[in-house]
Design a protein around this motif. Sequence first.
Motif, PDB file in Angstrom:
ATOM      1  N   ASP A 122       0.722  -1.207   0.019  1.00 50.06           N
ATOM      2  CA  ASP A 122       0.066  -0.007   0.002  1.00 50.06           C
ATOM      3  C   ASP A 122       0.881   1.251  -0.024  1.00 50.06           C
ATOM      4  N   VAL A 123       1.887   1.276   0.705  1.00 48.16           N
ATOM      5  CA  VAL A 123       2.953   2.212   0.862  1.00 48.16           C
ATOM      6  C   VAL A 123       3.445   2.597  -0.421  1.00 48.16           C
ATOM      7  N   SER A 124       4.075   1.593  -1.290  1.00 45.84           N
ATOM      8  CA  SER A 124       4.812   1.356  -2.333  1.00 45.84           C
ATOM      9  C   SER A 124       3.781   2.309  -3.517  1.00 45.84           C
ATOM     10  N   HIS A 125       2.479   1.759  -3.400  1.00 45.05           N
ATOM     11  CA  HIS A 125       1.423   2.091  -4.364  1.00 45.05           C
ATOM     12  C   HIS A 125       1.347   3.655  -4.296  1.00 45.05           C
ATOM     13  N   ILE A 126       1.218   4.313  -2.940  1.00 42.91           N
ATOM     14  CA  ILE A 126       0.880   5.575  -2.477  1.00 42.91           C
ATOM     15  C   ILE A 126       2.199   6.350  -3.046  1.00 42.91           C
ATOM     16  N   ALA A 127       3.161   5.960  -2.754  1.00 43.86           N
ATOM     17  CA  ALA A 127       4.535   6.489  -3.333  1.00 43.86           C
ATOM     18  C   ALA A 127       4.793   6.866  -4.945  1.00 43.86           C
ATOM     19  N   LEU A 235      -5.840  -1.762 -12.333  1.00 41.80           N
ATOM     20  CA  LEU A 235      -6.914  -1.226 -11.882  1.00 41.80           C
ATOM     21  C   LEU A 235      -7.418  -1.849 -10.333  1.00 41.80           C
ATOM     22  N   ALA A 236      -6.735  -3.002 -10.237  1.00 39.67           N
ATOM     23  CA  ALA A 236      -7.201  -3.778  -8.929  1.00 39.67           C
ATOM     24  C   ALA A 236      -6.752  -2.725  -7.823  1.00 39.67           C
ATOM     25  N   ASN A 237      -5.728  -1.869  -7.945  1.00 34.66           N
ATOM     26  CA  ASN A 237      -5.398  -0.923  -6.987  1.00 34.66           C
ATOM     27  C   ASN A 237      -6.193   0.233  -6.882  1.00 34.66           C
ATOM     28  N   TYR A 242      -8.333   5.578  -3.855  1.00 37.76           N
ATOM     29  CA  TYR A 242      -9.574   6.247  -3.168  1.00 37.76           C
ATOM     30  C   TYR A 242      -9.335   6.233  -1.633  1.00 37.76           C
ATOM     31  N   LYS A 243      -8.582   5.267  -0.941  1.00 38.64           N
ATOM     32  CA  LYS A 243      -8.380   5.147   0.396  1.00 38.64           C
ATOM     33  C   LYS A 243      -7.480   6.136   0.753  1.00 38.64           C
ATOM     34  N   TYR A 244      -6.447   6.433  -0.137  1.00 34.84           N
ATOM     35  CA  TYR A 244      -5.380   7.743   0.054  1.00 34.84           C
ATOM     36  C   TYR A 244      -6.192   9.002   0.105  1.00 34.84           C
ATOM     37  N   TYR A 266     -11.348   8.067 -18.211  1.00 40.10           N
ATOM     38  CA  TYR A 266     -10.198   6.944 -18.759  1.00 40.10           C
ATOM     39  C   TYR A 266      -9.769   7.762 -20.283  1.00 40.10           C
ATOM     40  N   GLU A 267      -8.733   8.534 -20.278  1.00 37.85           N
ATOM     41  CA  GLU A 267      -8.420   9.250 -21.592  1.00 37.85           C
ATOM     42  C   GLU A 267      -7.819   8.291 -22.769  1.00 37.85           C
ATOM     43  N   ARG A 268      -7.359   7.217 -22.482  1.00 35.41           N
ATOM     44  CA  ARG A 268      -6.810   6.025 -23.283  1.00 35.41           C
ATOM     45  C   ARG A 268      -7.516   4.825 -23.156  1.00 35.41           C
ATOM     46  N   GLU A 269      -7.730   3.914 -24.081  1.00 30.30           N
ATOM     47  CA  GLU A 269      -8.383   2.730 -23.923  1.00 30.30           C
ATOM     48  C   GLU A 269      -7.569   1.988 -23.018  1.00 30.30           C
ATOM     49  N   VAL A 270      -8.277   1.217 -22.119  1.00 34.15           N
ATOM     50  CA  VAL A 270      -7.880   0.019 -21.343  1.00 34.15           C
ATOM     51  C   VAL A 270      -7.865  -1.058 -21.840  1.00 34.15           C
ATOM     52  N   THR A 271      -6.834  -1.906 -22.048  1.00 36.44           N
ATOM     53  CA  THR A 271      -6.775  -2.962 -23.044  1.00 36.44           C
ATOM     54  C   THR A 271      -6.597  -4.133 -22.070  1.00 36.44           C
ATOM     55  N   ALA A 272      -6.252  -4.199 -20.739  1.00 31.58           N
ATOM     56  CA  ALA A 272      -6.055  -5.203 -19.701  1.00 31.58           C
ATOM     57  C   ALA A 272      -6.343  -4.512 -18.256  1.00 31.58           C
ATOM     58  N   PHE A 273      -6.880  -5.116 -17.346  1.00 31.53           N
ATOM     59  CA  PHE A 273      -7.249  -4.778 -16.072  1.00 31.53           C
ATOM     60  C   PHE A 273      -5.856  -4.568 -15.283  1.00 31.53           C
ATOM     61  N   ASP A 274      -5.144  -5.467 -15.544  1.00 33.62           N
ATOM     62  CA  ASP A 274      -3.634  -5.228 -14.849  1.00 33.62           C
ATOM     63  C   ASP A 274      -2.629  -4.512 -15.491  1.00 33.62           C
ATOM     64  N   ASP A 275      -2.977  -3.999 -16.650  1.00 28.03           N
ATOM     65  CA  ASP A 275      -1.919  -3.173 -17.500  1.00 28.03           C
ATOM     66  C   ASP A 275      -1.095  -2.342 -16.802  1.00 28.03           C
ATOM     67  N   PRO A 276       0.263  -2.377 -16.448  1.00 26.55           N
ATOM     68  CA  PRO A 276       0.815  -1.137 -15.576  1.00 26.55           C
ATOM     69  C   PRO A 276       0.820   0.026 -16.376  1.00 26.55           C
ATOM     70  N   ASP A 277       0.511   0.328 -17.670  1.00 23.07           N
ATOM     71  CA  ASP A 277       0.302   1.570 -18.078  1.00 23.07           C
ATOM     72  C   ASP A 277      -0.906   2.146 -18.324  1.00 23.07           C
ATOM     73  N   ASN A 278      -1.978   1.461 -17.434  1.00 21.29           N
ATOM     74  CA  ASN A 278      -3.187   2.178 -17.103  1.00 21.29           C
ATOM     75  C   ASN A 278      -3.253   3.593 -16.600  1.00 21.29           C
ATOM     76  N   GLU A 279      -3.972   4.440 -16.944  1.00 22.62           N
ATOM     77  CA  GLU A 279      -4.040   5.780 -16.405  1.00 22.62           C
ATOM     78  C   GLU A 279      -5.376   6.358 -16.134  1.00 22.62           C
ATOM     79  N   VAL A 280      -5.687   6.603 -15.127  1.00 17.60           N
ATOM     80  CA  VAL A 280      -7.047   6.971 -14.582  1.00 17.60           C
ATOM     81  C   VAL A 280      -7.186   8.456 -13.933  1.00 17.60           C
ATOM     82  N   LYS A 281      -7.981   9.308 -14.167  1.00 17.60           N
ATOM     83  CA  LYS A 281      -7.938  10.570 -13.874  1.00 17.60           C
ATOM     84  C   LYS A 281      -9.166  10.569 -12.799  1.00 17.60           C
ATOM     85  N   ILE A 282      -9.170  10.881 -11.602  1.00 16.43           N
ATOM     86  CA  ILE A 282     -10.234  10.960 -10.432  1.00 16.43           C
ATOM     87  C   ILE A 282     -10.600  11.967 -10.217  1.00 16.43           C
ATOM     88  N   TYR A 283     -11.946  12.585 -10.384  1.00 21.07           N
ATOM     89  CA  TYR A 283     -12.252  13.930 -10.090  1.00 21.07           C
ATOM     90  C   TYR A 283     -13.339  13.896  -8.884  1.00 21.07           C
TER      91      TYR A 283
END
Length: 287
Positions: A122-127, A235-237, A242-244, A266-283
């Motif tokens: 969790d700490v690694s994800h936040i960092a 996206l599993a994380n 949200y917890k942060y 999601y400004e670009r297509e999500v090709t896989a749930f666990d793709d390390p290149d996924n990027e999501v903007k949270i408003y």
Amino acid sequence: MKQLSSLERAVEYIEEHLNENIGLSDVSRETGYSYYHMTRLFSTVLGESVGRYINRRRLYNASEKLIHSDRRITDIAFDSGFESAEAFSRAFKNVFGSSPADYRKAGLDLVVNAKREMAPEDVSHIANNISRSPEIVWLEEIKIAGIRGMTSISDNRLPGLWKQFRSLHTEFFGTERTGYSVCETQQAVYTEDGDVLFSVMLGCPADNVEELPPMLSGKTLSSGRYAVFTHRGTLANLFKTYKYIFGTWLSAAEEELDDREDFEVYEREVTAFDDPDNEVKIYIPIK
């Protein structure tokens, strides 16, 4: 004196009124947060509804009385807010895995944590995977068209809803690649076992949301100020992000939540749930 966060105030209020007939409306009124935002705070940071948290805390207090007193189980049940010993026994067994009588006989003294300990990952994800200082923006209202479905705290149905949405994407949205996910917490439904069912809207920008095909729904996102966070990686994380936001950033930020819905872009297509290149903007809506 340390100023308590809204979540800390909520928990403190619950602890002080644990033996009273309180619920989400009472907690929201005490903290000054809306029904909507208190639902989001609890479900995101503690992973359960306010009702389930209160129920679990009452059961833990009851478990201590079973071990450390010789009071009748029926009396403990009534003191813990249950209408009958049978209802108390069912709820107790669901949490502790044994009946109150067996629990007392075995001399168990189990601890039910209100919030699990933060793990190293969790700490690694936040960092490494969250923009910890959000961008503050003003948005005009946004119209989207898409599909609605239900998900819950205990049963994440979002992957299936995204699969359904993608199957309709090309037919109705062509080359549009910007996707929206809106958790419509104001339409939350509380189940008998204390879980929360959330309405979710998945869609794309649309010029007109009044005349849509039967399988699509329309929605208008309200204008206003938003704190925008960026989530990267699997996206599993997302729940950790949200917890942060609700558990760490909000308690320290000089911002106040507004009673509008938060959403993901999601400004670009999500090709896989666990793709390390996924990027999501949270408003996150703020005043």
